[in-house]
Design a protein around this motif. Structure first.
Motif, PDB file in Angstrom:
ATOM      1  N   THR A   6     -50.412  31.208  59.170  1.00 20.64           N
ATOM      2  CA  THR A   6     -50.876  30.388  60.277  1.00 20.64           C
ATOM      3  C   THR A   6     -52.388  30.499  60.327  1.00 20.64           C
ATOM      4  N   ARG A   7     -53.061  29.412  60.688  1.00 16.67           N
ATOM      5  CA  ARG A   7     -54.517  29.398  60.652  1.00 16.67           C
ATOM      6  C   ARG A   7     -55.111  29.399  62.061  1.00 16.67           C
ATOM      7  N   VAL A   8     -56.179  30.164  62.217  1.00 17.08           N
ATOM      8  CA  VAL A   8     -56.992  30.119  63.425  1.00 17.08           C
ATOM      9  C   VAL A   8     -58.444  30.010  62.989  1.00 17.08           C
ATOM     10  N   VAL A   9     -59.284  29.531  63.895  1.00 18.29           N
ATOM     11  CA  VAL A   9     -60.706  29.332  63.600  1.00 18.29           C
ATOM     12  C   VAL A   9     -61.536  30.230  64.506  1.00 18.29           C
ATOM     13  N   VAL A  32     -52.016  35.835  59.479  1.00 17.96           N
ATOM     14  CA  VAL A  32     -52.843  34.744  59.997  1.00 17.96           C
ATOM     15  C   VAL A  32     -54.079  34.567  59.114  1.00 17.96           C
ATOM     16  N   GLU A  33     -54.334  33.342  58.699  1.00 17.37           N
ATOM     17  CA  GLU A  33     -55.550  33.025  57.945  1.00 17.37           C
ATOM     18  C   GLU A  33     -56.678  32.767  58.934  1.00 17.37           C
ATOM     19  N   VAL A  34     -57.711  33.577  58.864  1.00 16.21           N
ATOM     20  CA  VAL A  34     -58.827  33.479  59.805  1.00 16.21           C
ATOM     21  C   VAL A  34     -59.953  32.687  59.154  1.00 16.21           C
ATOM     22  N   LEU A  35     -60.178  31.475  59.639  1.00 19.71           N
ATOM     23  CA  LEU A  35     -61.228  30.591  59.135  1.00 19.71           C
ATOM     24  C   LEU A  35     -62.447  30.674  60.036  1.00 19.71           C
ATOM     25  N   THR A  36     -63.547  30.083  59.581  1.00 22.83           N
ATOM     26  CA  THR A  36     -64.725  29.951  60.427  1.00 22.83           C
ATOM     27  C   THR A  36     -65.059  28.475  60.576  1.00 22.83           C
ATOM     28  N   ALA A  72     -58.395  28.166  68.293  1.00 23.91           N
ATOM     29  CA  ALA A  72     -59.735  28.713  68.081  1.00 23.91           C
ATOM     30  C   ALA A  72     -59.914  29.983  68.899  1.00 23.91           C
ATOM     31  N   ILE A  73     -60.625  30.929  68.296  1.00 20.77           N
ATOM     32  CA  ILE A  73     -60.903  32.211  68.934  1.00 20.77           C
ATOM     33  C   ILE A  73     -62.420  32.353  69.056  1.00 20.77           C
ATOM     34  N   ALA A  74     -62.865  32.767  70.220  1.00 18.29           N
ATOM     35  CA  ALA A  74     -64.296  32.923  70.459  1.00 18.29           C
ATOM     36  C   ALA A  74     -64.537  34.159  71.306  1.00 18.29           C
ATOM     37  N   VAL A 200     -50.589  36.052  68.972  1.00 18.79           N
ATOM     38  CA  VAL A 200     -49.252  36.033  68.374  1.00 18.79           C
ATOM     39  C   VAL A 200     -48.331  35.127  69.176  1.00 18.79           C
ATOM     40  N   ASP A 201     -48.359  35.257  70.499  1.00 15.41           N
ATOM     41  CA  ASP A 201     -47.516  34.395  71.343  1.00 15.41           C
ATOM     42  C   ASP A 201     -47.894  32.929  71.169  1.00 15.41           C
ATOM     43  N   ALA A 202     -49.200  32.649  71.156  1.00 11.54           N
ATOM     44  CA  ALA A 202     -49.654  31.260  71.033  1.00 11.54           C
ATOM     45  C   ALA A 202     -49.190  30.642  69.725  1.00 11.54           C
TER      46      ALA A 202
END
Length: 217
Positions: A6-9, A32-36, A72-74, A200-202
């Motif tokens: 799963t990907r997040v940015v 989880v694949e962490v992208l920028t 997205a994570i910030a 994880v829940d999201a």
């Protein structure tokens, strides 16, 4: 979360922060694949116009989620010095007037409290970490680390105010800690450990809650 990652940015272009966040998140979210944001075209710069760490973190996460179509994570973080009434606070990255000038920020902060005795040089690093989904759903968690401000920088690791901050219970600045040591006790590490179960829940499609839970000493 099985099968393809799963990907997040990560909603930042700060190379120091990207490295630190990946080091914190990868063990917590191994699938989880962490992208920028640099992996995407036309992601706008987001002005930090809110007046709290949580507000700025949510602002950036929501904007990047909307632009990329991915969760997205910030984060927004800074140092809060007791004798300065909690300043620099949300202005930490631009305390000396120019965003990201670490050397000038350190010099100004140390000058402002140069005559403050050791017993009154307390403060805290604070971090608000947020996740936002493309549909606008979001949540934020906070991490905090208490410590003292030194009279001169020490150490070549970390970034920002790390060279002048000695965490409670330590005898070295954060810049003198290894990355692994720092992540175990830092405000950012604590905030993202608190956020990880929400991520994880999201990603699993479960409801998330926006409350400002925290991990602190």
């Amino acid at each position: 979360m099985t099968g393809s990652p799963t990907r997040v940015v990560l909603a930042t272009r700060n190379a120091h922060k990207v490295g630190e966040l990946r080091a914190v998140l990868t063990p917590l979210l191994p699938d989880v694949e962490v992208l920028t944001v640099d992996a995407f075209d036309d992601v706008p710069e987001v002005a930090e116009t809110e007046v709290t760490f949580a507000g700025n973190a949510l602002l950036k996460a929501r904007a990047v989620a909307a632009a990329t179509g991915l969760p997205a994570i910030a984060d927004d973080s800074g140092i809060a010095v007791d004798v300065l009434g909690g300043a620099p606070g949300i202005f930490s990255a631009r305390w000396a007037g120019r965003h990201g000038d670490d050397a000038a920020n350190l010099e100004l902060l140390l000058a402002q409290i140069a005559d403050v005795p050791a017993q009154h040089r307390g403060g805290a690093f604070v971090c608000a970490a947020a996740i936002a989904l493309p549909d606008g759903t979001s949540a934020v968690r906070e991490g905090r680390s208490r410590g003292t401000i030194t009279t001169a920088p020490a150490g070549g690791g970390g970034f920002g105010y790390d060279p002048v901050f000695v965490p409670e219970g330590a005898d070295r600045t954060l810049a003198e800690h290894t990355p692994e040591e720092k992540n175990a006790i830092s405000h950012r590490g604590r905030a993202f450990r608190a956020l990880a179960p929400v991520v994880v829940d999201a990603l699993a499609g479960r409801p998330i809650h926006g409350g400002s839970g925290s991990e602190q000493d």
